[in-house]
Design a protein around this motif. Structure first.
Motif, PDB file in Angstrom:
ATOM      1  N   THR A   1       0.874  -1.174   0.000  1.00 35.81           N
ATOM      2  CA  THR A   1       0.000   0.000   0.000  1.00 35.81           C
ATOM      3  C   THR A   1       0.907   1.219   0.000  1.00 35.81           C
ATOM      4  O   THR A   1       1.776   1.354   0.858  1.00 35.81           O
ATOM      5  CB  THR A   1      -0.906   0.031   1.243  1.00 35.81           C
ATOM      6  OG1 THR A   1      -1.713  -1.150   1.252  1.00 35.81           O
ATOM      7  CG2 THR A   1      -1.794   1.259   1.241  1.00 35.81           C
TER       8      THR A   1
ATOM      9  N   LYS B   1       0.723   5.291   0.103  1.00 27.84           N
ATOM     10  CA  LYS B   1      -0.098   6.483   0.320  1.00 27.84           C
ATOM     11  C   LYS B   1       0.763   7.689   0.003  1.00 27.84           C
ATOM     12  O   LYS B   1       1.880   7.814   0.507  1.00 27.84           O
ATOM     13  CB  LYS B   1      -0.596   6.561   1.763  1.00 27.84           C
ATOM     14  CG  LYS B   1      -1.603   5.482   2.095  1.00 27.84           C
ATOM     15  CD  LYS B   1      -2.142   5.645   3.498  1.00 27.84           C
ATOM     16  CE  LYS B   1      -3.159   4.555   3.788  1.00 27.84           C
ATOM     17  NZ  LYS B   1      -3.744   4.715   5.116  1.00 27.84           N
TER      18      LYS B   1
ATOM     19  N   ALA C   1       0.627  11.924  -0.141  1.00 26.54           N
ATOM     20  CA  ALA C   1      -0.106  13.131   0.231  1.00 26.54           C
ATOM     21  C   ALA C   1       0.518  14.317  -0.478  1.00 26.54           C
ATOM     22  O   ALA C   1       1.718  14.561  -0.366  1.00 26.54           O
ATOM     23  CB  ALA C   1      -0.061  13.339   1.738  1.00 26.54           C
TER      24      ALA C   1
ATOM     25  N   VAL D   1      -4.897  12.907  -0.107  1.00 23.08           N
ATOM     26  CA  VAL D   1      -4.143  11.660   0.014  1.00 23.08           C
ATOM     27  C   VAL D   1      -4.616  10.697  -1.063  1.00 23.08           C
ATOM     28  O   VAL D   1      -5.813  10.469  -1.218  1.00 23.08           O
ATOM     29  CB  VAL D   1      -4.321  11.026   1.409  1.00 23.08           C
ATOM     30  CG1 VAL D   1      -3.590   9.688   1.502  1.00 23.08           C
ATOM     31  CG2 VAL D   1      -3.833  11.975   2.493  1.00 23.08           C
ATOM     32  N   ARG D   2      -3.654  10.151  -1.796  1.00 25.46           N
ATOM     33  CA  ARG D   2      -3.941   9.160  -2.828  1.00 25.46           C
ATOM     34  C   ARG D   2      -3.406   7.821  -2.326  1.00 25.46           C
ATOM     35  O   ARG D   2      -2.289   7.751  -1.832  1.00 25.46           O
ATOM     36  CB  ARG D   2      -3.253   9.516  -4.145  1.00 25.46           C
ATOM     37  CG  ARG D   2      -3.805  10.792  -4.759  1.00 25.46           C
ATOM     38  CD  ARG D   2      -2.676  11.789  -4.883  1.00 25.46           C
ATOM     39  NE  ARG D   2      -3.105  13.014  -5.553  1.00 25.46           N
ATOM     40  CZ  ARG D   2      -3.032  14.195  -4.989  1.00 25.46           C
ATOM     41  NH1 ARG D   2      -2.590  14.338  -3.777  1.00 25.46           N
ATOM     42  NH2 ARG D   2      -3.409  15.255  -5.641  1.00 25.46           N
ATOM     43  N   THR D   3      -4.189   6.751  -2.453  1.00 28.86           N
ATOM     44  CA  THR D   3      -3.793   5.428  -1.971  1.00 28.86           C
ATOM     45  C   THR D   3      -3.766   4.447  -3.129  1.00 28.86           C
ATOM     46  O   THR D   3      -4.739   4.337  -3.866  1.00 28.86           O
ATOM     47  CB  THR D   3      -4.765   4.925  -0.883  1.00 28.86           C
ATOM     48  OG1 THR D   3      -4.794   5.877   0.182  1.00 28.86           O
ATOM     49  CG2 THR D   3      -4.345   3.580  -0.346  1.00 28.86           C
TER      50      THR D   3
ATOM     51  N   THR E   1      -2.785   0.318  -4.086  1.00 28.86           N
ATOM     52  CA  THR E   1      -2.477  -1.005  -3.560  1.00 28.86           C
ATOM     53  C   THR E   1      -1.993  -1.880  -4.713  1.00 28.86           C
ATOM     54  O   THR E   1      -2.431  -1.707  -5.854  1.00 28.86           O
ATOM     55  CB  THR E   1      -3.694  -1.662  -2.892  1.00 28.86           C
ATOM     56  OG1 THR E   1      -4.762  -1.728  -3.828  1.00 28.86           O
ATOM     57  CG2 THR E   1      -4.141  -0.868  -1.677  1.00 28.86           C
TER      58      THR E   1
ATOM     59  N   TYR F   1       5.195  10.476   1.109  1.00 28.80           N
ATOM     60  CA  TYR F   1       4.658   9.141   0.850  1.00 28.80           C
ATOM     61  C   TYR F   1       4.969   8.198   2.003  1.00 28.80           C
ATOM     62  O   TYR F   1       5.914   8.400   2.752  1.00 28.80           O
ATOM     63  CB  TYR F   1       5.197   8.552  -0.465  1.00 28.80           C
ATOM     64  CG  TYR F   1       6.683   8.299  -0.473  1.00 28.80           C
ATOM     65  CD1 TYR F   1       7.218   7.119   0.028  1.00 28.80           C
ATOM     66  CD2 TYR F   1       7.562   9.251  -0.986  1.00 28.80           C
ATOM     67  CE1 TYR F   1       8.580   6.898   0.026  1.00 28.80           C
ATOM     68  CE2 TYR F   1       8.923   9.027  -1.001  1.00 28.80           C
ATOM     69  CZ  TYR F   1       9.423   7.842  -0.493  1.00 28.80           C
ATOM     70  OH  TYR F   1      10.781   7.623  -0.504  1.00 28.80           O
ATOM     71  N   GLU F   2       4.128   7.172   2.125  1.00 24.59           N
ATOM     72  CA  GLU F   2       4.355   6.085   3.068  1.00 24.59           C
ATOM     73  C   GLU F   2       4.092   4.782   2.330  1.00 24.59           C
ATOM     74  O   GLU F   2       3.040   4.600   1.710  1.00 24.59           O
ATOM     75  CB  GLU F   2       3.425   6.165   4.275  1.00 24.59           C
ATOM     76  CG  GLU F   2       3.655   5.004   5.234  1.00 24.59           C
ATOM     77  CD  GLU F   2       2.630   4.948   6.348  1.00 24.59           C
ATOM     78  OE1 GLU F   2       3.047   5.014   7.509  1.00 24.59           O
ATOM     79  OE2 GLU F   2       1.425   4.829   6.046  1.00 24.59           O
TER      80      GLU F   2
ATOM     81  N   SER G   1       7.829  -0.942   6.428  1.00 26.98           N
ATOM     82  CA  SER G   1       7.285   0.406   6.299  1.00 26.98           C
ATOM     83  C   SER G   1       8.416   1.384   6.002  1.00 26.98           C
ATOM     84  O   SER G   1       9.489   1.289   6.597  1.00 26.98           O
ATOM     85  CB  SER G   1       6.571   0.812   7.589  1.00 26.98           C
ATOM     86  OG  SER G   1       6.068   2.111   7.477  1.00 26.98           O
TER      87      SER G   1
END
Length: 165
Positions: free
Chosen positions: A61, A63, A65, A71-73, A75, A96-97, A129
């Protein structure tokens, strides 16, 4: 008349092989490297962000911003997620994350109030992460080197040519 044993003389060979294997196993165990943790590296061009060295990760995932707070996600079950800027892209710092499952398994600790008993898994994938940021200027992703050269150019602009009359 003497007969050979029913093993056909293989018992001494089998014992020799067993001794050799027993002596070699500790050396083999020491030479095996532990699994290296995944270490994806963020890459980008002028309009996309993705990750290289994507070994041992899945169910990602991403994410992202934007400076506008949106925020756009994304997957992706397999392979690296790729974020593409949409036109017009807001100038500023984008964050981003990235989260993904690794091949490593860890013990599952259920929520005390959760029901399910034996139906709950014993282990789950360890989560990787990583976060970071990139900068968009004039609608494109720029590198830190490009930011410095643009700032230097703005700080000491070249003189404009004089108009001829």
């Amino acid at each position: 008349m003497t007969h050979s044993p029913p093993t056909g003389g293989r018992a001494p060979r089998a014992a020799l092989v067993a001794v050799l294997l027993a002596s070699a196993l500790p050396a083999l165990a020491q030479s095996v490297d532990p699994i290296e943790p995944p270490d994806p590296v963020a890459q980008h061009n002028t309009n996309a962000l993705w990750f290289e060295n994507w070994i041992g990760l899945e169910n990602a995932t991403l994410k992202v911003a934007g400076p506008d707070g949106r925020v756009r996600t994304l997957t992706q079950a397999r392979g690296t997620p790729v974020f593409t800027l949409s036109y017009p892209a807001a100038d500023g710092t984008w964050r981003y994350e990235l989260r993904a499952d690794t091949e490593e398994r860890v013990a599952f600790v259920p929520n005390p109030g959760r029901r399910g008993g034996s139906a709950l898994p014993q282990t789950v994938a360890k989560v990787f992460s990583r976060g970071g940021s990139f900068v968009v200027e004039r609608g494109v992703i720029v590198t830190p080197e490009q930011q410095k050269s643009a700032a230097e150019a703005d700080a000491d602009p070249a003189p404009l040519p004089r108009a001829r009359r």
